[in-house]
Design a protein around this motif. Sequence first.
Motif, PDB file in Angstrom:
ATOM      1  N   MET A  18       0.847  -1.189   0.000  1.00 20.61           N
ATOM      2  CA  MET A  18       0.000   0.000   0.000  1.00 20.61           C
ATOM      3  C   MET A  18       0.882   1.237   0.000  1.00 20.61           C
ATOM      4  N   ALA A  19       0.294   2.354  -0.400  1.00 16.64           N
ATOM      5  CA  ALA A  19       0.973   3.646  -0.350  1.00 16.64           C
ATOM      6  C   ALA A  19       0.018   4.664   0.249  1.00 16.64           C
ATOM      7  N   SER A  20       0.581   5.636   0.953  1.00 18.54           N
ATOM      8  CA  SER A  20      -0.265   6.611   1.621  1.00 18.54           C
ATOM      9  C   SER A  20       0.492   7.914   1.856  1.00 18.54           C
ATOM     10  N   VAL A  21      -0.275   9.003   1.864  1.00 18.45           N
ATOM     11  CA  VAL A  21       0.207  10.309   2.307  1.00 18.45           C
ATOM     12  C   VAL A  21      -0.814  10.814   3.310  1.00 18.45           C
ATOM     13  N   TRP A  22      -0.343  11.250   4.465  1.00 20.29           N
ATOM     14  CA  TRP A  22      -1.254  11.734   5.483  1.00 20.29           C
ATOM     15  C   TRP A  22      -0.616  12.871   6.267  1.00 20.29           C
ATOM     16  N   MET A  23      -1.479  13.623   6.916  1.00 19.69           N
ATOM     17  CA  MET A  23      -1.059  14.697   7.809  1.00 19.69           C
ATOM     18  C   MET A  23      -1.494  14.292   9.210  1.00 19.69           C
ATOM     19  N   VAL A  24      -0.612  14.498  10.165  1.00 19.21           N
ATOM     20  CA  VAL A  24      -0.930  14.102  11.537  1.00 19.21           C
ATOM     21  C   VAL A  24      -0.432  15.185  12.487  1.00 19.21           C
ATOM     22  N   GLY A  25      -1.177  15.356  13.577  1.00 20.12           N
ATOM     23  CA  GLY A  25      -0.790  16.334  14.583  1.00 20.12           C
ATOM     24  C   GLY A  25       0.552  15.999  15.203  1.00 20.12           C
ATOM     25  N   LEU A  26       1.218  17.009  15.721  1.00 19.80           N
ATOM     26  CA  LEU A  26       2.556  16.856  16.287  1.00 19.80           C
ATOM     27  C   LEU A  26       2.555  16.208  17.667  1.00 19.80           C
ATOM     28  N   GLU A  27       1.392  16.083  18.283  1.00 17.21           N
ATOM     29  CA  GLU A  27       1.240  15.535  19.632  1.00 17.21           C
ATOM     30  C   GLU A  27       2.056  16.313  20.656  1.00 17.21           C
ATOM     31  N   ASP A  28       2.238  17.613  20.416  1.00 15.88           N
ATOM     32  CA  ASP A  28       2.878  18.455  21.419  1.00 15.88           C
ATOM     33  C   ASP A  28       1.970  18.606  22.636  1.00 15.88           C
ATOM     34  N   GLU A  29       0.691  18.336  22.438  1.00 13.42           N
ATOM     35  CA  GLU A  29      -0.295  18.150  23.503  1.00 13.42           C
ATOM     36  C   GLU A  29      -0.990  16.840  23.173  1.00 13.42           C
ATOM     37  N   PRO A  30      -1.348  16.021  24.154  1.00 14.25           N
ATOM     38  CA  PRO A  30      -1.892  14.688  23.864  1.00 14.25           C
ATOM     39  C   PRO A  30      -3.056  14.655  22.878  1.00 14.25           C
ATOM     40  N   ARG A  31      -3.962  15.632  22.926  1.00 18.03           N
ATOM     41  CA  ARG A  31      -5.130  15.609  22.035  1.00 18.03           C
ATOM     42  C   ARG A  31      -4.778  15.973  20.600  1.00 18.03           C
ATOM     43  N   ARG A  32      -3.632  16.553  20.351  1.00 18.34           N
ATOM     44  CA  ARG A  32      -3.258  17.030  19.019  1.00 18.34           C
ATOM     45  C   ARG A  32      -2.635  15.897  18.207  1.00 18.34           C
ATOM     46  N   CYS A  33      -3.461  14.885  17.924  1.00 14.77           N
ATOM     47  CA  CYS A  33      -2.939  13.671  17.280  1.00 14.77           C
ATOM     48  C   CYS A  33      -3.827  13.183  16.138  1.00 14.77           C
ATOM     49  N   GLY A  34      -4.802  13.982  15.722  1.00 13.58           N
ATOM     50  CA  GLY A  34      -5.688  13.573  14.642  1.00 13.58           C
ATOM     51  C   GLY A  34      -4.953  13.475  13.314  1.00 13.58           C
ATOM     52  N   GLU A  35      -5.617  12.816  12.371  1.00 10.81           N
ATOM     53  CA  GLU A  35      -5.023  12.605  11.050  1.00 10.81           C
ATOM     54  C   GLU A  35      -5.967  13.062   9.955  1.00 10.81           C
ATOM     55  N   ILE A  36      -5.396  13.700   8.933  1.00  9.83           N
ATOM     56  CA  ILE A  36      -6.067  13.957   7.663  1.00  9.83           C
ATOM     57  C   ILE A  36      -5.368  13.068   6.648  1.00  9.83           C
ATOM     58  N   CYS A  37      -6.067  12.064   6.137  1.00 10.99           N
ATOM     59  CA  CYS A  37      -5.481  11.158   5.151  1.00 10.99           C
ATOM     60  C   CYS A  37      -5.690  11.746   3.763  1.00 10.99           C
ATOM     61  N   VAL A  38      -4.600  12.179   3.137  1.00 14.03           N
ATOM     62  CA  VAL A  38      -4.666  12.750   1.793  1.00 14.03           C
ATOM     63  C   VAL A  38      -5.035  11.659   0.796  1.00 14.03           C
ATOM     64  N   PHE A  39      -4.389  10.488   0.918  1.00 13.28           N
ATOM     65  CA  PHE A  39      -4.789   9.299   0.158  1.00 13.28           C
ATOM     66  C   PHE A  39      -4.157   8.060   0.765  1.00 13.28           C
ATOM     67  N   GLU A  40      -4.839   6.944   0.540  1.00 13.38           N
ATOM     68  CA  GLU A  40      -4.368   5.631   0.969  1.00 13.38           C
ATOM     69  C   GLU A  40      -4.862   4.637  -0.072  1.00 13.38           C
ATOM     70  N   VAL A  41      -3.933   3.888  -0.672  1.00  9.13           N
ATOM     71  CA  VAL A  41      -4.301   2.916  -1.699  1.00  9.13           C
ATOM     72  C   VAL A  41      -3.663   1.580  -1.359  1.00  9.13           C
ATOM     73  N   PHE A  42      -4.492   0.561  -1.215  1.00  6.01           N
ATOM     74  CA  PHE A  42      -4.013  -0.806  -1.019  1.00  6.01           C
ATOM     75  C   PHE A  42      -3.923  -1.489  -2.377  1.00  6.01           C
ATOM     76  N   GLY A  43      -2.825  -2.174  -2.617  1.00 12.21           N
ATOM     77  CA  GLY A  43      -2.619  -2.847  -3.888  1.00 12.21           C
ATOM     78  C   GLY A  43      -3.662  -3.901  -4.197  1.00 12.21           C
ATOM     79  N   ASP A  44      -4.227  -4.529  -3.180  1.00 13.44           N
ATOM     80  CA  ASP A  44      -5.232  -5.561  -3.453  1.00 13.44           C
ATOM     81  C   ASP A  44      -6.584  -4.972  -3.860  1.00 13.44           C
ATOM     82  N   SER A  45      -6.682  -3.618  -3.906  1.00 10.02           N
ATOM     83  CA  SER A  45      -7.909  -2.979  -4.393  1.00 10.02           C
ATOM     84  C   SER A  45      -7.815  -2.610  -5.876  1.00 10.02           C
ATOM     85  N   LEU A  46      -6.664  -2.828  -6.484  1.00  9.66           N
ATOM     86  CA  LEU A  46      -6.460  -2.436  -7.882  1.00  9.66           C
ATOM     87  C   LEU A  46      -7.048  -3.463  -8.836  1.00  9.66           C
TER      88      LEU A  46
END
Length: 145
Positions: A18-46
């Motif tokens: 699989m390949a992926s690009v994502w944005m994730v919080g720096l966790e400089d505070e515990p709650r700042r850990c969410g993710e924005i997934c720009v894309f995620e592709v699994f090879g078995d879905s092709l």
Amino acid sequence: FRSRVEVRARMDLSPRSMASVWMVGLEDEPRRCGEICVFEVFGDSLDENGAAVGQGIHPFRDPGLVDDFEAPRREIDVAEWHVYAVDWREDRVDFLVDGDVVRTVDQSPDYPMQVIMAVFDFPDHPQASDIAHVPRLDVDEVVGG
């Protein structure tokens, strides 16, 4: 605030990768850990008709977010160059493929994030024994602002 991240990429995947690009919080505070997934592709879905392209939000331990992630099939060949993007706003995130908004999530992390890019190989995948393939994620441009 408003920010946009665009990644021009192509992938060479097998059913065990699989390949992926994502944005994730720096966790400089515990709650700042969410993710924005720009894309995620699994090879078995092709297949010859396209791929499942995952995009969305994962809260992890951010109590202000809820999981909102989908991987609909897109009629694209991920081995060709495509621009995957997010338009990140205060109250929502728009997800784009080749300039077209393909989905909107009506929530948004409200803290600094870092961009991560990765390709993964899963040697224990059921189809792994007969695959001698090295997966690739080629990125030739990242634009942010």
